[in-house]
Design a protein around this motif. Structure first.
Motif, short mmCIF file in Angstrom:
data_model
loop_
_atom_site.label_atom_id
_atom_site.label_comp_id
_atom_site.label_asym_id
_atom_site.label_seq_id
_atom_site.Cartn_x
_atom_site.Cartn_y
_atom_site.Cartn_z
N ARG A 192 0.89 -1.40 -10.56
CA ARG A 192 0.11 -0.49 -9.72
C ARG A 192 -1.37 -0.67 -10.07
NH1 ARG A 192 4.88 0.72 -9.36
NH2 ARG A 192 5.18 0.62 -11.60
N SER A 212 0.26 -1.57 -4.93
CA SER A 212 1.23 -2.11 -5.90
C SER A 212 1.50 -3.56 -5.57
CB SER A 212 2.53 -1.31 -5.86
OG SER A 212 2.34 0.00 -6.35
N ASN A 270 0.85 -1.18 0.00
CA ASN A 270 0.00 0.00 0.00
C ASN A 270 0.89 1.24 0.00
OD1 ASN A 270 -1.80 -2.21 1.36
ND2 ASN A 270 -3.17 -0.62 0.66
N SER A 271 0.36 2.32 -0.51
CA SER A 271 1.14 3.55 -0.67
C SER A 271 1.76 3.98 0.66
CB SER A 271 0.24 4.67 -1.21
OG SER A 271 0.98 5.85 -1.39
#
Lengths: 112, 115
Positions: free
Chosen positions: A107, A86, A38-39
């Motif tokens: 992504r 991602s 995760n971001s």
């Protein structure tokens, strides 16, 4: 040396659709792993498939491995917005048992 | 906590400064890995420890990078005379097994920005 390459680089889908990501590699492997990121966070292990396995399931995840084509795929069924992240495949570098090599990742964006 | 812990989470350094990044692996984990992740890229291997022994440092980009794990648990990644190209997220991972052939447990990373 070993290198994993994912495609597509980016994937945008609607909630409820399936998402398929592919990984190709160069040299023989003992196993192949998939991770999610995760971001702004660390990577989380999703699934490991061994070279003598052709398919593996974990919840909504399905991973396949084709050693003759040196490729693997990750399928996420009935995607949710929370699947946005991602996704990376990883395998051991042929030149070193200790070196787990990651691809550049796919992504995935899942839209509500 | 039970997971891999990294500190600091964010570090801003002026070019030329030295930085030290810390990793607390999961207790009892034999293997410890450092990775560098540039924006939009996958993690790039830096170095690997099995207990206190640094068995692979082939990914360290220059002699400005140094890693240690003196007692086989906590590890420190040191970057001397930082350059702008060192800006990245530095990820630490541990594993209960020797080598990289099994599941790795990652920390949240240390984001380094070099001005």
């Amino acid at each position: 040396s070993q290198q994993g390459e994912e495609d597509p680089q980016a994937l945008s889908i609607q909630e409820g659709e399936n998402a398929t990501m592919n990984c190709s590699y160069k040299t023989s492997i003992n196993n192949l792993q998939w991770y999610r990121q995760n971001s702004g966070r660390g990577l989380v292990h999703l699934i490991l498939i061994r070279s003598n396995e052709r398919e593996k399931h974990s919840g909504r995840l399905r991973v396949t491995l084709d050693t003759s084509k040196k490729s693997s795929s990750l399928l996420i069924t009935a995607s949710r917005a929370a699947d946005t992240a991602s996704y990376f495949c990883a395998m051991i570098d042929s030149g070193g048992y200790n070196k787990l090599i990651f691809g550049a990742g796919t992504r995935l964006a899942v839209h509500p | 906590g039970a997971g891999v812990s990294q500190s600091p989470r964010y570090k801003v350094a002026k070019r030329g400064q030295d930085v030290a990044l810390r990793c607390d692996p999961i207790s009892g984990h034999v293997s410890l890995f450092w990775y560098q992740q540039a924006l939009g890229q996958g993690p790039e291997f830096l170095t690997y420890f099995q207990n206190e022994a640094q068995l692979d440092k082939s990914g360290l980009p220059s002699d400005r990078f140094f890693a240690e794990r003196p007692e086989g648990s906590v590890s420190t990644l040191k970057i001397q005379r930082t350059q702008q190209e060192d800006s990245a997220v530095y990820l630490c991972a541990s594993s209960p097994r020797g080598g990289g052939d099994g599941e790795l447990f990652f920390g949240e990373g240390s984001r380094l920005t070099v001005l």
